[in-house]
Scaffold this motif. Sequence first.
Motif, PDB file in Angstrom:
ATOM      1  N   ARG A   1      42.152  50.874  39.156  1.00  0.00           N
ATOM      2  CA  ARG A   1      41.456  51.167  37.900  1.00  0.00           C
ATOM      3  C   ARG A   1      40.564  52.404  38.014  1.00  0.00           C
ATOM      4  O   ARG A   1      40.619  53.299  37.180  1.00  0.00           O
ATOM      5  CB  ARG A   1      40.622  49.964  37.461  1.00  0.00           C
ATOM      6  N   SER A   2      39.751  52.472  39.069  1.00  0.00           N
ATOM      7  CA  SER A   2      38.819  53.599  39.209  1.00  0.00           C
ATOM      8  C   SER A   2      39.566  54.923  39.372  1.00  0.00           C
ATOM      9  O   SER A   2      39.127  55.954  38.873  1.00  0.00           O
ATOM     10  CB  SER A   2      37.873  53.378  40.381  1.00  0.00           C
ATOM     11  N   GLU A   3      40.719  54.909  40.054  1.00  0.00           N
ATOM     12  CA  GLU A   3      41.502  56.132  40.221  1.00  0.00           C
ATOM     13  C   GLU A   3      42.072  56.598  38.886  1.00  0.00           C
ATOM     14  O   GLU A   3      42.102  57.795  38.609  1.00  0.00           O
ATOM     15  CB  GLU A   3      42.635  55.914  41.220  1.00  0.00           C
ATOM     16  N   LEU A   4      42.513  55.661  38.068  1.00  0.00           N
ATOM     17  CA  LEU A   4      43.047  56.025  36.753  1.00  0.00           C
ATOM     18  C   LEU A   4      41.955  56.608  35.867  1.00  0.00           C
ATOM     19  O   LEU A   4      42.163  57.606  35.177  1.00  0.00           O
ATOM     20  CB  LEU A   4      43.685  54.808  36.075  1.00  0.00           C
ATOM     21  N   ILE A   5      40.779  56.004  35.908  1.00  0.00           N
ATOM     22  CA  ILE A   5      39.665  56.500  35.093  1.00  0.00           C
ATOM     23  C   ILE A   5      39.261  57.891  35.556  1.00  0.00           C
ATOM     24  O   ILE A   5      39.048  58.791  34.741  1.00  0.00           O
ATOM     25  CB  ILE A   5      38.489  55.501  35.123  1.00  0.00           C
ATOM     26  N   GLU A   6      39.193  58.098  36.861  1.00  0.00           N
ATOM     27  CA  GLU A   6      38.848  59.415  37.397  1.00  0.00           C
ATOM     28  C   GLU A   6      39.924  60.436  37.037  1.00  0.00           C
ATOM     29  O   GLU A   6      39.626  61.581  36.705  1.00  0.00           O
ATOM     30  CB  GLU A   6      38.668  59.333  38.923  1.00  0.00           C
TER      31      GLU A   6
ATOM     32  N   ALA B   1      27.871  45.240  43.270  1.00  0.00           N
ATOM     33  CA  ALA B   1      29.043  44.566  43.826  1.00  0.00           C
ATOM     34  C   ALA B   1      30.036  44.247  42.723  1.00  0.00           C
ATOM     35  O   ALA B   1      31.239  44.406  42.884  1.00  0.00           O
ATOM     36  CB  ALA B   1      28.633  43.291  44.548  1.00  0.00           C
ATOM     37  N   SER B   2      29.537  43.807  41.582  1.00  0.00           N
ATOM     38  CA  SER B   2      30.405  43.476  40.460  1.00  0.00           C
ATOM     39  C   SER B   2      31.123  44.712  39.947  1.00  0.00           C
ATOM     40  O   SER B   2      32.310  44.686  39.671  1.00  0.00           O
ATOM     41  CB  SER B   2      29.585  42.840  39.339  1.00  0.00           C
ATOM     42  N   LYS B   3      30.409  45.828  39.843  1.00  0.00           N
ATOM     43  CA  LYS B   3      31.018  47.067  39.366  1.00  0.00           C
ATOM     44  C   LYS B   3      32.061  47.564  40.356  1.00  0.00           C
ATOM     45  O   LYS B   3      33.106  48.056  39.968  1.00  0.00           O
ATOM     46  CB  LYS B   3      29.941  48.125  39.151  1.00  0.00           C
ATOM     47  N   LYS B   4      31.775  47.428  41.664  1.00  0.00           N
ATOM     48  CA  LYS B   4      32.720  47.885  42.677  1.00  0.00           C
ATOM     49  C   LYS B   4      34.001  47.062  42.613  1.00  0.00           C
ATOM     50  O   LYS B   4      35.090  47.614  42.649  1.00  0.00           O
ATOM     51  CB  LYS B   4      32.092  47.801  44.060  1.00  0.00           C
ATOM     52  N   GLU B   5      33.862  45.750  42.502  1.00  0.00           N
ATOM     53  CA  GLU B   5      35.037  44.896  42.420  1.00  0.00           C
ATOM     54  C   GLU B   5      35.875  45.262  41.201  1.00  0.00           C
ATOM     55  O   GLU B   5      37.084  45.311  41.254  1.00  0.00           O
ATOM     56  CB  GLU B   5      34.622  43.424  42.341  1.00  0.00           C
ATOM     57  N   TYR B   6      35.213  45.527  40.087  1.00  0.00           N
ATOM     58  CA  TYR B   6      35.908  45.839  38.851  1.00  0.00           C
ATOM     59  C   TYR B   6      36.592  47.196  38.958  1.00  0.00           C
ATOM     60  O   TYR B   6      37.722  47.365  38.538  1.00  0.00           O
ATOM     61  CB  TYR B   6      34.905  45.830  37.697  1.00  0.00           C
ATOM     62  N   SER B   7      35.920  48.189  39.555  1.00  0.00           N
ATOM     63  CA  SER B   7      36.480  49.530  39.624  1.00  0.00           C
ATOM     64  C   SER B   7      37.622  49.612  40.632  1.00  0.00           C
ATOM     65  O   SER B   7      38.503  50.447  40.502  1.00  0.00           O
ATOM     66  CB  SER B   7      35.395  50.547  39.958  1.00  0.00           C
ATOM     67  N   ASP B   8      37.629  48.775  41.663  1.00  0.00           N
ATOM     68  CA  ASP B   8      38.694  48.787  42.661  1.00  0.00           C
ATOM     69  C   ASP B   8      39.806  47.797  42.318  1.00  0.00           C
ATOM     70  O   ASP B   8      40.680  47.563  43.141  1.00  0.00           O
ATOM     71  CB  ASP B   8      38.130  48.456  44.044  1.00  0.00           C
ATOM     72  N   GLU B   9      39.768  47.287  41.126  1.00  0.00           N
ATOM     73  CA  GLU B   9      40.752  46.307  40.682  1.00  0.00           C
ATOM     74  C   GLU B   9      42.149  46.918  40.670  1.00  0.00           C
ATOM     75  O   GLU B   9      42.346  48.036  40.201  1.00  0.00           O
ATOM     76  CB  GLU B   9      40.363  45.825  39.283  1.00  0.00           C
ATOM     77  N   LEU B  10      43.124  46.187  41.197  1.00  0.00           N
ATOM     78  CA  LEU B  10      44.515  46.619  41.161  1.00  0.00           C
ATOM     79  C   LEU B  10      45.136  46.220  39.833  1.00  0.00           C
ATOM     80  O   LEU B  10      44.937  45.114  39.350  1.00  0.00           O
ATOM     81  CB  LEU B  10      45.306  45.985  42.299  1.00  0.00           C
ATOM     82  N   LEU B  11      45.881  47.143  39.256  1.00  0.00           N
ATOM     83  CA  LEU B  11      46.512  46.902  37.969  1.00  0.00           C
ATOM     84  C   LEU B  11      48.024  46.999  38.097  1.00  0.00           C
ATOM     85  O   LEU B  11      48.536  47.776  38.906  1.00  0.00           O
ATOM     86  CB  LEU B  11      46.042  47.943  36.939  1.00  0.00           C
ATOM     87  N   THR B  12      48.721  46.242  37.272  1.00  0.00           N
ATOM     88  CA  THR B  12      50.166  46.354  37.188  1.00  0.00           C
ATOM     89  C   THR B  12      50.509  47.494  36.226  1.00  0.00           C
ATOM     90  O   THR B  12      49.617  48.082  35.603  1.00  0.00           O
ATOM     91  CB  THR B  12      50.770  45.047  36.649  1.00  0.00           C
TER      92      THR B  12
END
Length: 125
Positions: free
Chosen positions: A80-85, A30-41
């Motif tokens: 965040r996860s989209e940028l990393i991918e 759950a922690s990893k999911k929250e972090y990876s789906d984090e919205l960034l400016t």
Amino acid sequence: MTVDFQKLQNEVSETRQLVLTLLDRLNSPASKKEYSDELLTVGQAANLLNLTTATVYGMVYEKRIPFSKPSGSGRLYFVRSELIEWVKNGRKATSDELDEQARQQISSRITRRKQSKDRKGGPVA
């Protein structure tokens, strides 16, 4: 100064338990999911990618980077996860990897030609 070893042992045990609890929370899905789906400016995305904000805006303008812009809003957001991918998918093969791919393709073509000649009975004279 006297040292109460029992009290010290209890405090060390409590500290160890707290550390283990924190590690469990950090490693939980759950922690990893929250972090990876984090919205960034834009600024946060630029920091993550080690780029300037101007470069990020340019990439958005050219539609070269994944971003979101809610309708009616002038703000840009990045997941965040989209940028990393996106960064991972842009990885370029090394010279050694390209050489190996070329060797495999050549070997595969040679094998197919040999099999084709064997089926046809060899070269015609």
